[in-house]
Scaffold this motif. Sequence first.
Motif, short mmCIF file in Angstrom:
data_model
loop_
_atom_site.label_atom_id
_atom_site.label_comp_id
_atom_site.label_asym_id
_atom_site.label_seq_id
_atom_site.Cartn_x
_atom_site.Cartn_y
_atom_site.Cartn_z
N ALA A 577 91.38 96.71 64.48
CA ALA A 577 92.61 97.51 64.53
C ALA A 577 92.95 97.93 63.11
CB ALA A 577 93.75 96.71 65.15
N HIS A 578 93.66 99.04 63.00
CA HIS A 578 93.98 99.57 61.67
C HIS A 578 95.48 99.56 61.45
CE1 HIS A 578 89.89 101.13 60.93
NE2 HIS A 578 89.87 101.32 62.23
N PRO A 579 95.96 98.87 60.43
CA PRO A 579 97.38 98.94 60.08
C PRO A 579 97.64 100.26 59.35
CG PRO A 579 96.25 97.42 58.61
CD PRO A 579 95.22 97.95 59.55
N HIS A 640 97.80 106.46 55.79
CA HIS A 640 96.48 105.85 55.61
C HIS A 640 96.42 104.47 56.21
CE1 HIS A 640 97.61 102.99 52.30
NE2 HIS A 640 98.58 103.86 52.14
N CYS A 641 95.20 104.03 56.45
CA CYS A 641 94.97 102.65 56.84
C CYS A 641 95.23 101.77 55.63
CB CYS A 641 93.54 102.47 57.33
SG CYS A 641 93.19 100.74 57.75
N HIS A 642 95.95 100.63 55.84
CA HIS A 642 96.25 99.77 54.70
C HIS A 642 95.22 98.66 54.49
CE1 HIS A 642 98.65 98.57 51.34
NE2 HIS A 642 99.57 99.47 51.65
N ILE A 643 94.14 98.67 55.24
CA ILE A 643 93.00 97.84 54.84
C ILE A 643 92.43 98.51 53.59
CG2 ILE A 643 90.69 97.07 55.47
CD1 ILE A 643 91.74 97.09 58.42
N ALA A 644 92.46 97.80 52.48
CA ALA A 644 92.14 98.44 51.19
C ALA A 644 90.77 99.10 51.23
CB ALA A 644 92.21 97.41 50.06
N TRP A 645 89.82 98.43 51.89
CA TRP A 645 88.46 98.96 51.95
C TRP A 645 88.41 100.25 52.75
CZ3 TRP A 645 87.08 95.62 48.52
CH2 TRP A 645 87.50 94.30 48.61
N HIS A 646 89.22 100.34 53.80
CA HIS A 646 89.23 101.54 54.63
C HIS A 646 89.92 102.70 53.90
CE1 HIS A 646 88.71 99.17 58.66
NE2 HIS A 646 87.80 98.88 57.75
N ALA A 647 90.99 102.38 53.19
CA ALA A 647 91.66 103.44 52.41
C ALA A 647 90.69 104.00 51.37
CB ALA A 647 92.90 102.89 51.73
N GLY A 650 88.40 106.43 52.67
CA GLY A 650 88.98 107.72 53.00
C GLY A 650 89.67 107.79 54.34
N LEU A 651 90.00 106.65 54.94
CA LEU A 651 90.69 106.68 56.23
C LEU A 651 92.16 107.04 55.98
CD1 LEU A 651 90.19 103.99 59.03
CD2 LEU A 651 91.76 105.92 59.07
N ALA A 652 92.38 108.31 55.73
CA ALA A 652 93.69 108.78 55.27
C ALA A 652 93.81 110.27 55.51
CB ALA A 652 93.85 108.48 53.77
CU LIG Z 1 91.49 100.55 58.71
#
Ligand SMILES: [Cu+2]
Length: 700
Positions: A577-579, A640-647, A650-652
């Motif tokens: 899941a993505h915060p 954006h997603c607040h998982i640092a790796w996802h941000a 580019g999950l934003a």
């Molecule tokens: Cu994420």
Amino acid sequence: MAYRLNLFQSLVSVLVLCKPILALDFGQWYSAGNSDLLAPRLYTEHDLKRKGLSDHVSFHPEGASEGFYCHYPNLKSKEWEACNDGADSRWCWLRQLQAQEGESHPKGYTVTTNYDNFAPIGIQRHYHMDISKQTIAPDGIPREARLMNGTYPGAMIEACWGDTVIVHVTNNLDDEGSVIHWHGLRQFYNNDHDGVALTQCPIARGSTWTYNFTMLQYGTTWYHSHYILQYADGVLGPIVVHGPASAPYDVSLPSPHFMSDWVYRKAEEEFDNEKDPVVRGSKADNILVNGIGRSKEAVAAYNGEDIRSLYPITEILPGQRVRLRLINGAAGTSFIFSIDGHALEIIANDLVPVEPKIVDSLLVAIGQRYDIIIHGLDNPSPSGNYWIRTHPADGCNTFRNGLFNSTDSTNEDPLDPRTGILHYGHSSATYLSLPDTTANTITDFSCARISEQTSLRPVVPWSISTTPLNNLTLSTFYPSHQTENDAPYGNYTHWLLRLDPLVEKQGGVSFHNPLFANFSTPSLLDFTNIGQAENDNVIRLPYSSNSTDFIHMVIDGSLLPSTNQTDLDPDVIPLLAHPMHWHGSDVVLLAQSEQPFDPATSMDTWNYENPPRRDTIMAPAGGYVAVAFKPDNPGVWLVHCHIAWHASAGLALQMVIDDGQGLVENMLAGERMKRLEGGCEEWKADLGKVVDYQKEESGV
Ligand SMILES: [Cu+2]
């Protein structure tokens, strides 16, 4: 609704809303603090006496740091008084004495005040922060970190509702830029102080950048670097804004409970695992609470001495109701928080006061905050020690020595979720031993916890229009080029999340683009060209100051692996899941579902009457979330997603909120734009000397 911009000092403009009827109730509008009250540091009682300001309303809020005072210079003490004077009156903040006569509730600033439109006028508070490299060993293992004022978490920013906070950030790193974001603060008409790579160039090495914002909300939040993965290297810290509360308590703890995870390698090195199509995921090595953790070496070396160096201690007295502030500042871990044998009363989520709700555990997703009241036991055990647990949520953690999973014990050596101790009495006066308490019965370890997250009711209600203002087409919603399925989805924004945007990008998959910020050309300084570049990921939204106008957005996780996919290797399964975090406004949760979004039927189930409201919500894998927000804050805002790796992958996307007639450009014209341009000149001059991360990751 009419409005006018009120320039204050040279930096900040604050919106003055003209609603004359409500004005009679509260008497004060948002506006600037008095410039002659410019303070070189925090106000103390000494300052108040020296400046002869004692005729104004000032008080020391419970739970504030020593020497910290709230101060309202526009309110004469003859007419106003502070009303946080007892456990039963926390809902009230400032009482207007003349209006009190004959009224059961005194008029003034309370937890029911519509803080979208009203805040008391406080003072200016200056903070000086520097970012530097230092080696720390929060769990016994040394690692070079990047820190705010030399500590992890960084120095706390503390203010009162309505204060203007001015933070002077100096970048003392020798190899990186930086940019600091004030998470959850609305930054109303203040887009250039949001602290992301879309709104300013990074702060050059050796330079000082000043952020200036007014606390229109109150409660608990945090700041963190929004430059590459710098916050996972340590650049973060708590923000506390004193204000009213929706339930009574006896005392408030001055120090928040700051939960995070910790990576032994520099985060940029760990990010290589995120980009690796085989590994597909960055990992953390340990859990920290208030910068304290325990490596296996530290636990093995423990020989029964006092445990204060191993665990953060939270003190309470029998029967007491104690307010505690929870912050999740992790890079990749969402936590289930609980205290053995104790009930917790939720009074705020993110910066939104909520109707009190009693739970025995709660999910704190990455980026989320809660204000809770611990209900102290009347007759605690003789030792008076109880475990505080931060249990990583199922599927929302990626630790190197194996994933936590509450239903699968194949991980033989999991990290210990017992990360703190609640102690009855004063810990400094006694020898402390380890608690022997057992965990509360927790049935839901899921990382969306939908029934909990959808049950929280804001004290100040919003009624949401069922007819959104947005009428987006493919050309105005750039990320919607992800699939051919957008066309039937109609009159609201539809954002389809993909598993590995950066990996797909590298693999040449063309229909999805991660957002890539250009450090040297931030969107706000190139406003007319936003959306021209392939990786801009822009949605354009129509500005409206009408409080009944809303944008609707669906974030669709139907393509993400869900818990019932058994073919995935549990050691490499990506986060489920993505915060998702919004800049520039709170969002309401119209729906949060583990079922896929169905444009024909899903909307019938949406909740439009005072839905949960906050700045970070969890998008479940396999399902969707639907949110609504007011497009009343012009500028370029990140989602954006607040998982640092996802941000960083580019999950934003960036939302441009503008009236199409120059609103954003006019807001920034003159000194504000010159300041941004000056920062970019410094950055560009420094470019050849900093590490170039631009080719490798998104920059957000
Ligand atoms: Cu994420």
